[in-house]
Every structure is written in structure tokens, then in C-alpha cells.
Design an enzyme around this catalytic site. Structure first.
Site, PDB file in Angstrom:
ATOM      1  CE  LYS A  52      -3.562   2.451   2.521  1.00 11.25           C
ATOM      2  NZ  LYS A  52      -4.578   2.410   3.577  1.00 11.25           N
ATOM      3  NE  ARG A  96      -5.743   9.801   3.067  1.00  9.60           N
ATOM      4  CZ  ARG A  96      -4.447   9.985   2.878  1.00  9.60           C
ATOM      5  NH1 ARG A  96      -3.965  11.219   2.785  1.00  9.60           N
ATOM      6  NH2 ARG A  96      -3.620   8.959   2.791  1.00  9.60           N
ATOM      7  CE  LYS A 146      -3.704   8.200   6.505  1.00 11.92           C
ATOM      8  NZ  LYS A 146      -4.866   7.280   6.422  1.00 11.92           N
ATOM      9  CE  LYS A 148      -5.988   1.897  -0.469  1.00 14.04           C
ATOM     10  NZ  LYS A 148      -6.374   1.970   0.892  1.00 14.04           N
ATOM     11  CE1 TYR A 167     -15.036   3.232  -2.943  1.00 11.84           C
ATOM     12  CE2 TYR A 167     -13.086   3.498  -4.324  1.00 11.84           C
ATOM     13  CZ  TYR A 167     -13.668   3.408  -3.075  1.00 11.84           C
ATOM     14  OH  TYR A 167     -12.892   3.482  -1.947  1.00 11.84           O
TER      15      TYR A 167
END
Ligand code: PBG
Length: 322
Positions: free
Chosen positions: A190, A200, A213, A244, A309
Site C-alpha cells: 500500500k 478521505r 502517511k 493499492k 467503486y
């Protein structure tokens, strides 16, 4: 070469990769209020859903034959704190959604995200001391989070936090508490990516996230590191591996699939979805075709399935024979 491309029947006959409904995992956003449906502006066509709508979507997934869905909560800002304690609440939004889905459509797989970011006031996936993300303290908290989700009926625990050693710890916690049948889908590779922006927005962390991050998610320049991450996670007991974001990291997907020959998934993340939808809305690309082509690309690169999605839209199209 063109002889084989001349007709539709011939193109279909020699096609190497195919996209089917069995390849799809449908991510969805859960919010308080049973019948709530709030659009996510940066993700045209995606809404945050209250539990009744989530159950309706799960029923649609079942009817379409989509094997599994993945749940992400928008936690009430008042419930977010430094330690993400709401993650451990057996009555939290995700747990209530899991139970409602499992009661209505037991045959649709439910995947839940293990990470603290929807629950922390600082928007990070782990516990913090000053600006540091604490590894082992976070792992202990993630084990408890995973147990709460498994107890609610989650079929697959998907740790997306990128702490070291969490897969082994979660596997042991699950096994010791009677959940040896629960799978772990590891977000193994990731990356610290700009493509998570719309997600987010959807879970309400874009405004609260302090810093970035990069001390736990991977550097976009690396692929050897992805191999090491996947190797460790598999050794620790991951059943399946995820890469990802998706499209910008197809090389990583292919390398992992070729190296380990295990079920490997891609996450076509929120920003990838948003780019296709935005261009389509402007009439700059054919959205329907771009959707199918992008998903086919994951199959060609070796994916066993894709979190997307577009899952309901593409499943409807595939079911109609398109
Ligand atoms: C959080 C998490 C993120 C996504 C899935 N789980 C965002 C992040 O790491 O900040 C991103 C999914 C998407 O962009 O669609 N642990």
C-alpha cells in the site's frame, strides 16, 4: 495479425483475459441514519449510506452475483479521539452494518478494514506519541479491532494500516478466539498515494489528517519493497494480498503475482475512480468503456479480483451481456 482481429467472434475466441462478475469487490461507505444517502462530491455516483441502504446494496450485490463487499465507516466526528477507541465498540457503525448484512444476505462476503483512521481525531491509521506512529501499541489495538469485527460476523479482515507484524498478530488473535475460519486479506503493498484523496473526503479524514502517511505507507518509487511486504505478510498468515492503488501500480501487481502465485487483488482507489468519472462527465472520455478497459487491465496484469467503486455498474453491464 489483423486476421484474428477482423471479427467479433474471432476477437472473443483469442482473448487472453476476461472480466467477470466473480472478479469484483464492491467498496461502500457507511454512515449513521438508517436511510441516509449523502453524495460524496469528489466521487460522482458514490454515496455514504445508512444501514438500510447498505443492506439494500448488499442485496443488489447478491442478485448481481458480486461475491463480496468492503465496508468503510464515516464515524461521527464527536466519536473520534486520539486512540480511535470507537474502533473497539462492538456497537459501532461497521459492526451494526456487518450484522445487518449478514442477517439479510448471508451469502455475500463481507470484508472489513482494519486501521484506526476513521476513528482517530488526527486521521492516522495508528496510535501516536507526538508525531510518531507507534507500531507495536497500534498492532495490539488492531488485534482488538479485528476481533470486534470478526465477532460481528466479518468474513474477511483487511488490515490497511501498514504497521509491521500486524498480520501475524491478527492471525494469532483470530485463531485463539475461535475465528480460525476468518480470512485475512492484507493490504501488503500500500503506497503513500495522492489517489486516496476522495476516499478521505468520504470517511471525513481529509480535513483532520495531520501531516502525511509516509512513515508507514510505501514510497511510490519502490517495488522490491513490495515483494518484501508481501513475503512477510504471507509468512505471517495472510490468505490473500492486495496492491493499492491499482492502475498506477500494475507492475507491482504483476511482480507479486509472478513471485508468489497467491490470490492477489488490486484496489482501484477513489482517485482513480474520480479521474474516470470526472473526464467522462466532461465528455472527454467514454466513461463506460474506460471503466471496463481499466478493470480488464487489472486482469491482464494478473489480478484475481479488483476492489472497485464501479462494481455495481460493471456488474449490471456484464449481466446484460455487454
Ligand atoms: C485507510 C484506507 C484508505 C483507503 C482504504 N483504507 C486511505 C488511506 O490510507 O488514507 C483508500 C481507498 C481509496 O482511496 O479508495 N486505512
Amino acid at each position: 495479425m489483423r486476421r484474428l482481429r477482423r471479427t467479433d467472434w474471432s476477437r472473443r475466441l483469442v482473448r487472453e483475459s476476461t472480466l467477470t462478475i466473480d472478479d469484483l469487490i464492491w467498496p461502500m461507505f457507511v454512515v449513521e441514519g438508517d436511510d441516509t444517502a449523502t453524495p460524496v462530491p469528489s466521487m460522482p455516483g458514490v454515496e455514504r449510506w445508512g444501514i438500510n441502504n447498505i443492506v439494500r446494496a448488499a442485496e443488489e450485490a447478491g442478485a448481481l452475483g458480486i461475491p463480496a463487499l468492503a465496508l468503510f465507516p464515516y464515524t461521527d466526528p464527536d466519536l473520534r479521539d486520539e486512540n480511535g477507541s470507537e474502533a473497539l465498540n462492538e456497537q459501532n457503525l461497521v459492526c451494526r452494518a456487518i450484522r445487518a448484512i449478514k442477517a439479510a444476505v448471508p451469502n455475500v462476503g463481507v470484508i472489513t478494514d482494519v486501521a484506526l483512521d476513521p476513528y482517530t481525531s488526527h486521521g492516522h491509521d495508528g496510535l501516536m506519541a507526538g508525531d510518531e506512529i507507534l507500531n507495536d501499541e497500534t498492532v495490539a489495538q488492531l488485534c482488538r479491532q479485528a476481533l470486534v469485527q470478526a465477532a460481528a460476523g466479518a468474513d474477511v479482515i483487511a488490515p490497511s494500516d501498514m504497521m509491521d507484524g500486524r498480520i501475524g498478530a491478527i492471525r494469532r488473535a483470530l485463531d485463539e478466539n475461535g475465528f480460525s475460519h476468518v480470512q485475512i486479506m492484507s493490504y501488503a503493498a500500500k503506497y503513500a498515494s495522492a489517489f486516496y484523496g476522495p476516499f478521505r473526503d468520504a470517511v471525513g479524514t481529509s480535513k483532520t489528517l495531520r501531516g502525511d502517511k509516509r512513515t508507514y505507507q510505501m514510497d511510490p518509487g519502490n517495488t522490491d519493497e513490495a515483494i518484501r511486504e508481501a513475503e512477510l505478510d504471507l509468512a505471517e498468515g495472510a490468505d490473500t494480498i492486495m496492491v493499492k492503488p491499482g492502475m498506477p501500480y500494475l507492475d507491482v501487481l504483476r511482480r507479486i503475482k509472478d513471485t508468489f502465485a497467491v490470490p492477489t487483488f488490486a484496489y482501484q482507489v477513489s482517485g482513480e475512480y474520480a479521474m474516470i468519472q470526472a473526464a467522462a462527465q466532461n465528455g472527454w472520455i467514454d466513461g463506460e468503456r474506460a471503466m471496463v478497459e481499466s478493470l480488464m487491465a487489472f486482469k491482464r496484469a494478473g489480478a484475481d479480483g479488483v476492489l472497485t467503486y464501479f462494481a455495481p455498474a460493471v456488474a449490471r453491464q456484464l449481466k446484460a451481456g455487454g
